[in-house]
Motif scaffolding. Structure first.
Motif, PDB file in Angstrom:
ATOM      1  N   ARG A  49       0.844  -1.188   0.000  1.00  0.00           N
ATOM      2  CA  ARG A  49       0.000   0.000   0.000  1.00  0.00           C
ATOM      3  C   ARG A  49       0.882   1.242   0.000  1.00  0.00           C
ATOM      4  NH1 ARG A  49      -4.190   1.500   4.894  1.00  0.00           N
ATOM      5  NH2 ARG A  49      -5.286   3.242   3.894  1.00  0.00           N
ATOM      6  N   LEU A  51       1.199   5.401  -0.052  1.00  0.00           N
ATOM      7  CA  LEU A  51       0.493   6.639   0.270  1.00  0.00           C
ATOM      8  C   LEU A  51       1.414   7.813  -0.054  1.00  0.00           C
ATOM      9  CD1 LEU A  51      -2.109   7.790   1.626  1.00  0.00           C
ATOM     10  CD2 LEU A  51      -0.858   7.721   3.789  1.00  0.00           C
ATOM     11  N   LYS A  76      -2.556  13.014  -8.546  1.00  0.00           N
ATOM     12  CA  LYS A  76      -3.651  12.276  -7.911  1.00  0.00           C
ATOM     13  C   LYS A  76      -4.166  11.188  -8.856  1.00  0.00           C
ATOM     14  CE  LYS A  76      -7.663  13.092  -4.966  1.00  0.00           C
ATOM     15  NZ  LYS A  76      -6.971  12.637  -3.746  1.00  0.00           N
ATOM     16  N   ALA A  80      -3.788   7.018  -8.425  1.00  0.00           N
ATOM     17  CA  ALA A  80      -4.973   6.166  -8.491  1.00  0.00           C
ATOM     18  C   ALA A  80      -4.834   5.093  -9.566  1.00  0.00           C
ATOM     19  CB  ALA A  80      -6.208   7.023  -8.752  1.00  0.00           C
ATOM     20  N   SER A  85      -2.690   6.178  -3.204  1.00  0.00           N
ATOM     21  CA  SER A  85      -3.480   7.350  -2.825  1.00  0.00           C
ATOM     22  C   SER A  85      -2.568   8.558  -2.684  1.00  0.00           C
ATOM     23  CB  SER A  85      -4.200   7.108  -1.494  1.00  0.00           C
ATOM     24  OG  SER A  85      -5.074   6.005  -1.587  1.00  0.00           O
ATOM     25  N   TYR A  86      -3.087   9.715  -3.053  1.00  0.00           N
ATOM     26  CA  TYR A  86      -2.329  10.961  -2.926  1.00  0.00           C
ATOM     27  C   TYR A  86      -3.180  11.980  -2.178  1.00  0.00           C
ATOM     28  CZ  TYR A  86      -0.264  15.444  -4.313  1.00  0.00           C
ATOM     29  OH  TYR A  86       0.270  16.700  -4.309  1.00  0.00           O
ATOM     30  N   TYR A  87      -2.610  12.534  -1.095  1.00  0.00           N
ATOM     31  CA  TYR A  87      -3.313  13.534  -0.302  1.00  0.00           C
ATOM     32  C   TYR A  87      -2.417  14.768  -0.144  1.00  0.00           C
ATOM     33  CZ  TYR A  87      -6.488   9.739   0.874  1.00  0.00           C
ATOM     34  OH  TYR A  87      -7.388   8.698   0.804  1.00  0.00           O
ATOM     35  N   GLU A 137     -11.769  11.444   2.515  1.00  0.00           N
ATOM     36  CA  GLU A 137     -11.823  12.406   1.412  1.00  0.00           C
ATOM     37  C   GLU A 137     -12.521  13.702   1.814  1.00  0.00           C
ATOM     38  OE1 GLU A 137     -10.360  12.207  -1.477  1.00  0.00           O
ATOM     39  OE2 GLU A 137      -9.598  10.165  -1.150  1.00  0.00           O
TER      40      GLU A 137
END
Length: 242
Positions: A49, A51, A76, A80, A85-87, A137
């Motif tokens: 995973r 991130l 982003k 995906a 995931s990109y935050y 989100e």
């Protein structure tokens, strides 16, 4: 990560045009994209995973970077595509992380000890929510929401141009799209101890100053939002040898 002793706090009235966009190459190279894509592929193939996080910067550094939100959308989408995931914590809502400026920043893009500590606490909270399977989100604004909240002038800058008989003063400022700025120019001529006004507030971002003698001139530009009654909201000073 900043050291515990790092208590420096940015002064937005002294940064001028110093920001990531003006200092660095503006485009991500193919090599950068290929290296990131390779990491994304490797994690996907091994069931790891991944991130991706953008740490908080100053609002100045976000609004001055001309392709910031185009790049945000691209990365982003790229994350995906490979199940990552990109935050971007510049878009975090206050309930997740409140980016207090200037208290949390030592310069336009780096946090100081107080900011680093606050961000670490928010990251711990964020990771715990992810581990619990919560939908995070809603804790982030859209780019449009972010920009709508920048209803102020982050900083003002000035670029003097020396001519044989005058000095041309060119000013600008960074702010959100709903803001219109106006500028006021001042000068301290050689031998003078006080500023005198060159031109009153106007939306025109330049003025001319006719030079009368050789020496070092100190110039100042004040900026405020059109309609404001404040003496100024941001200012910038610089000296010019003529």
């Amino acid at each position: 990560m900043p050291s515990r002793e790092d208590t420096t706090v940015i002064n937005f009235d002294t940064v001028g045009m110093v920001n990531t966009w003006s200092q660095n190459a503006h485009d991500f190279s193919a090599q950068h994209i290929e290296e990131l894509t390779s990491m994304l592929q490797l994690c996907q193939e091994n069931g790891t995973r991944l991130l991706l996080i953008s740490a908080p910067k100053t609002t100045l550094d976000v609004v001055s970077y001309e392709t910031y939100f185009d790049d945000y959308a691209y990365f982003k989408q790229l994350a995906a595509q490979y199940g990552a995931s990109y935050y971007d914590f510049n878009l975090a809502k206050p309930e997740l992380f409140e980016n207090k400026e200037p208290d949390y920043h030592k310069d336009f893009t780096h946090m100081n000890a107080a900011g680093g500590h606050a961000f670490s606490l928010s990251m711990a909270k964020f990771l715990a929510m992810l581990d619990a399977g919560q939908d995070v989100e809603s804790l982030f604004e859209t780019p449009s929401e972010y920009l709508a909240a920048v209803n102020y002038i982050t900083n003002v800058y000035m670029t003097p141009e020396v001519h044989p008989d005058k000095i041309l003063l060119l000013a600008g400022s960074y702010h959100g799209p709903s803001v219109q700025a106006e500028y006021e120019f001042w000068v301290k001529a050689p031998g003078e101890s006080e500023y005198s006004r060159v031109s009153a507030y106007s939306t025109r971002s330049w003025t001319e100053y006719a030079t009368a003698e050789h020496g070092t001139y100190q110039f100042r530009v004040n900026a405020r939002i059109v309609g404001s009654s404040a003496d100024f909201e941001r200012y910038y000073e610089c000296s010019v040898d003529f």
